[in-house]
Design an enzyme around this catalytic site. Structure first.
Site, PDB file in Angstrom:
ATOM      1  N   SER A   9      79.971  70.146  44.356  1.00 44.97           N
ATOM      2  CA  SER A   9      81.307  70.124  44.791  1.00 44.97           C
ATOM      3  C   SER A   9      81.548  70.205  46.286  1.00 44.97           C
ATOM      4  O   SER A   9      82.540  69.877  47.150  1.00 44.97           O
ATOM      5  CB  SER A   9      82.339  70.847  44.078  1.00 44.97           C
ATOM      6  OG  SER A   9      82.119  70.739  42.718  1.00 44.97           O
ATOM      7  N   SER A 123      70.881  80.123  55.831  1.00 44.97           N
ATOM      8  CA  SER A 123      71.628  80.290  56.925  1.00 44.97           C
ATOM      9  C   SER A 123      71.113  80.856  58.143  1.00 44.97           C
ATOM     10  O   SER A 123      70.128  81.812  58.070  1.00 44.97           O
ATOM     11  CB  SER A 123      73.084  80.951  56.552  1.00 44.97           C
ATOM     12  OG  SER A 123      73.948  80.935  57.672  1.00 44.97           O
ATOM     13  N   TYR A 158      79.658  88.126  54.516  1.00 44.09           N
ATOM     14  CA  TYR A 158      78.919  86.859  54.303  1.00 44.09           C
ATOM     15  C   TYR A 158      77.464  87.000  54.592  1.00 44.09           C
ATOM     16  O   TYR A 158      76.788  86.226  54.114  1.00 44.09           O
ATOM     17  CB  TYR A 158      79.683  85.679  54.729  1.00 44.09           C
ATOM     18  CG  TYR A 158      79.007  84.371  54.873  1.00 44.09           C
ATOM     19  CD1 TYR A 158      78.730  83.918  53.633  1.00 44.09           C
ATOM     20  CD2 TYR A 158      78.509  83.747  55.972  1.00 44.09           C
ATOM     21  CE1 TYR A 158      78.003  82.485  53.741  1.00 44.09           C
ATOM     22  CE2 TYR A 158      77.777  82.599  55.903  1.00 44.09           C
ATOM     23  CZ  TYR A 158      77.625  81.917  54.743  1.00 44.09           C
ATOM     24  OH  TYR A 158      76.853  80.855  54.908  1.00 44.09           O
ATOM     25  N   LYS A 162      73.946  86.201  52.486  1.00 40.36           N
ATOM     26  CA  LYS A 162      73.058  85.226  52.711  1.00 40.36           C
ATOM     27  C   LYS A 162      71.303  86.063  53.086  1.00 40.36           C
ATOM     28  O   LYS A 162      70.412  85.320  52.710  1.00 40.36           O
ATOM     29  CB  LYS A 162      73.245  84.249  53.961  1.00 40.36           C
ATOM     30  CG  LYS A 162      74.564  83.325  53.716  1.00 40.36           C
ATOM     31  CD  LYS A 162      74.408  82.465  52.549  1.00 40.36           C
ATOM     32  CE  LYS A 162      73.601  81.160  52.666  1.00 40.36           C
ATOM     33  NZ  LYS A 162      73.607  80.331  51.577  1.00 40.36           N
TER      34      LYS A 162
HETATM   35  P1  NDP Z   1      81.576  75.186  50.247  1.00 44.08           P
HETATM   36  O1  NDP Z   1      82.480  76.412  50.152  1.00 44.08           O
HETATM   37  O2  NDP Z   1      82.158  73.490  50.495  1.00 44.08           O
HETATM   38  O3  NDP Z   1      80.649  75.046  49.158  1.00 44.08           O
HETATM   39  C1  NDP Z   1      80.014  76.230  48.343  1.00 44.08           C
HETATM   40  C2  NDP Z   1      79.403  75.662  46.788  1.00 44.08           C
HETATM   41  O4  NDP Z   1      79.325  76.921  46.236  1.00 44.08           O
HETATM   42  C3  NDP Z   1      80.691  75.120  46.200  1.00 44.08           C
HETATM   43  O5  NDP Z   1      80.174  73.930  45.392  1.00 44.08           O
HETATM   44  C4  NDP Z   1      81.274  76.025  45.099  1.00 44.08           C
HETATM   45  O6  NDP Z   1      81.535  75.594  43.782  1.00 44.08           O
HETATM   46  C5  NDP Z   1      79.790  77.045  44.980  1.00 44.08           C
HETATM   47  N1  NDP Z   1      79.790  78.211  44.358  1.00 44.08           N
HETATM   48  C6  NDP Z   1      80.592  79.279  44.955  1.00 44.08           C
HETATM   49  N2  NDP Z   1      80.565  80.257  43.883  1.00 44.08           N
HETATM   50  C7  NDP Z   1      80.137  79.837  42.866  1.00 44.08           C
HETATM   51  C8  NDP Z   1      79.618  80.378  41.696  1.00 44.08           C
HETATM   52  N3  NDP Z   1      80.119  81.543  41.268  1.00 44.08           N
HETATM   53  N4  NDP Z   1      79.152  79.598  40.716  1.00 44.08           N
HETATM   54  C9  NDP Z   1      78.621  78.252  41.131  1.00 44.08           C
HETATM   55  N5  NDP Z   1      79.112  77.672  42.028  1.00 44.08           N
HETATM   56  C10 NDP Z   1      79.708  78.397  43.158  1.00 44.08           C
HETATM   57  O7  NDP Z   1      80.569  75.399  51.559  1.00 44.08           O
HETATM   58  P2  NDP Z   1      79.414  74.867  52.389  1.00 44.08           P
HETATM   59  O8  NDP Z   1      79.179  73.408  51.501  1.00 44.08           O
HETATM   60  O9  NDP Z   1      79.487  74.727  53.766  1.00 44.08           O
HETATM   61  O10 NDP Z   1      78.223  75.626  51.828  1.00 44.08           O
HETATM   62  C11 NDP Z   1      77.066  75.535  51.039  1.00 44.08           C
HETATM   63  C12 NDP Z   1      75.833  76.125  51.445  1.00 44.08           C
HETATM   64  O11 NDP Z   1      75.515  76.167  52.693  1.00 44.08           O
HETATM   65  C13 NDP Z   1      76.126  77.776  51.185  1.00 44.08           C
HETATM   66  O12 NDP Z   1      74.977  78.196  50.648  1.00 44.08           O
HETATM   67  C14 NDP Z   1      76.575  78.231  52.384  1.00 44.08           C
HETATM   68  O13 NDP Z   1      76.070  79.750  52.524  1.00 44.08           O
HETATM   69  C15 NDP Z   1      75.429  77.378  53.210  1.00 44.08           C
HETATM   70  N6  NDP Z   1      75.765  77.421  54.549  1.00 44.08           N
HETATM   71  C16 NDP Z   1      76.897  76.720  55.013  1.00 44.08           C
HETATM   72  C17 NDP Z   1      77.174  76.638  56.525  1.00 44.08           C
HETATM   73  C18 NDP Z   1      78.504  75.785  56.871  1.00 44.08           C
HETATM   74  O14 NDP Z   1      78.821  76.053  57.992  1.00 44.08           O
HETATM   75  N7  NDP Z   1      79.064  75.031  56.134  1.00 44.08           N
HETATM   76  C19 NDP Z   1      76.258  77.175  57.475  1.00 44.08           C
HETATM   77  C20 NDP Z   1      75.057  77.863  56.858  1.00 44.08           C
HETATM   78  C21 NDP Z   1      74.798  77.823  55.485  1.00 44.08           C
HETATM   79  P3  NDP Z   1      83.170  75.329  43.703  1.00 44.08           P
HETATM   80  O15 NDP Z   1      83.283  73.789  44.806  1.00 44.08           O
HETATM   81  O16 NDP Z   1      83.400  75.160  42.296  1.00 44.08           O
HETATM   82  O17 NDP Z   1      83.999  76.544  44.460  1.00 44.08           O
END
Ligand code: NDP
Length: 318
Positions: A9, A123, A158, A162
């Site tokens: 998602s 990250s 955070y 990571k």
């Molecule tokens: P989002 O917040 O859009 O996505 C985070 C995702 O993790 C969601 O699908 C969320 O599910 C899921 N999640 C969180 N907690 C749980 C849980 N307990 N069980 C199952 N799923 C969970 O963030 P991003 O797309 O930006 O981030 C995705 C990845 O990229 C992460 O690992 C983040 O650390 C990494 N990242 C992101 C950066 C950025 O700038 N965007 C930079 C560097 C790394 P739900 O939708 O149900 O909440």
């Protein structure tokens, strides 16, 4: 062939699922809330989804939750991890899901011999923050590691999440002989597919929504398309290995505001920084490994433009 994506998602994962479907993969994708249309509708509407996308409920904190997700897959993209800064209970909100979740998934992988490689969305947060001053003289590369204790002392929860998750992933992968590659992006910008506002795009949203000040902070930035390319290249290139930093460049928020002003002269934008301290300096981050993998970096100005246009289209912005 069939691949698995966790946290489908989310901002990055939604784009990844779209791209994998475009490339002809069968995709098994985990979501926390399969019955919430806000979390699933945009995925089910993707081209190819009807035929080749399967959503599976899984939670990072539930042991064994990912067994059925990875079953029958040749590759796993583990993106799910909580990404926010504001928390009263960092252990429960950030550290446990990041660390236990990563080990949960890798445990499922260890039981599934069909899996050839795991690509973990780590990250830049796990790379650059160990107390070494970050300034124009600093050149960060993949040999750097953030120091979880330093980040704990500074309550950068955070970053702690990571760092400990990636450290544990490498340790576990080594012990179990799992082929692991990590992608280490800085703040990711670009078009949003999901209806909710993720943390890195919210940063731009804040600047264009009447904020009085901009953060006195320098971030690395990168385009979501390039981050997806890196994930897919890391999976499809047999020789890919280790960590890949994904940072087009770093910029202070004053510069981000200047770029917004150039692109959108009519926007009301913040004029001053959140404090009177000297501006946090920019620093250099190596693009060498990512470029050798085949990534081409989108310039920051274009990434900012795409983010704003997408926020406008999605009615995030009045
Ligand atoms: P989002 O917040 O859009 O996505 C985070 C995702 O993790 C969601 O699908 C969320 O599910 C899921 N999640 C969180 N907690 C749980 C849980 N307990 N069980 C199952 N799923 C969970 O963030 P991003 O797309 O930006 O981030 C995705 C990845 O990229 C992460 O690992 C983040 O650390 C990494 N990242 C992101 C950066 C950025 O700038 N965007 C930079 C560097 C790394 P739900 O939708 O149900 O909440």
């Amino acid at each position: 062939s069939t691949v698995a994506v966790t946290g489908a998602s989310g901002f990055i994962a939604s784009c990844l699922v779209k791209c994998l479907l475009e490339r002809g993969y069968n995709v098994k994708a985990s979501v926390r809330y399969p019955n919430d249309p806000k979390k699933t509708h945009h995925l089910l509407a993707l081209d190819g989804a009807k035929e080749r996308l399967k959503l599976i409920k899984a939670d990072l904190l539930e042991e064994g939750s990912f067994d059925s997700l990875v079953d029958g897959c040749v590759g796993v993209f583990h993106t799910a991890s909580p990404f926010f800064f504001d928390t009263k209970d960092p252990q429960a909100d950030l550290l446990d899901p990041a660390l236990k979740g990563t080990l949960n998934i890798l445990n499922s992988v260890a039981k599934t011999p069909s899996i050839k490689r795991v690509v973990l969305t780590s990250s830049e947060a796990a790379v650059s923050f160990n107390g070494t001053p970050l300034n124009e003289q600093t050149f960060v590369d993949e040999t750097w590691w953030s120091d979880a204790d330093y980040c704990r002392k500074n309550q950068l929860w955070y970053l702690v999440s990571k760092t400990i998750a990636e450290e544990a992933a490498w340790k576990f992968a080594k012990e179990k002989g799992i082929d692991l590659v990590t992608i280490n992006p800085a703040a990711v910008l670009g078009p949003l597919l999901q209806p909710s506002l993720n943390t890195s795009c919210a940063n731009i949203h804040n600047l264009i929504s009447g904020a009085e000040t901009f953060p006195n902070a320098t971030y690395g930035f990168v385009n979501v398309k390039d981050v997806i390319d890196a994930h897919i290249l890391a999976f499809e290139t047999p020789s890919a290995n280790g960590r890949y930093l994904m940072v087009e460049r770093t910029a202070h928020h004053s510069e981000v505001v200047n770029i917004l002003r150039e692109l959108y002269p009519n926007f009301k934008l913040p004029e001053k920084a959140s404090d009177d301290k000297p501006y946090a300096p920019t620093y250099n981050v190596s693009k060498k490994r990512a470029e050798e993998l085949g990534v081409k970096f989108t310039p920051l100005k274009e990434s900012i433009r795409q983010t704003v246009e997408s926020l406008k289209e999605n009615n995030h912005f009045k």
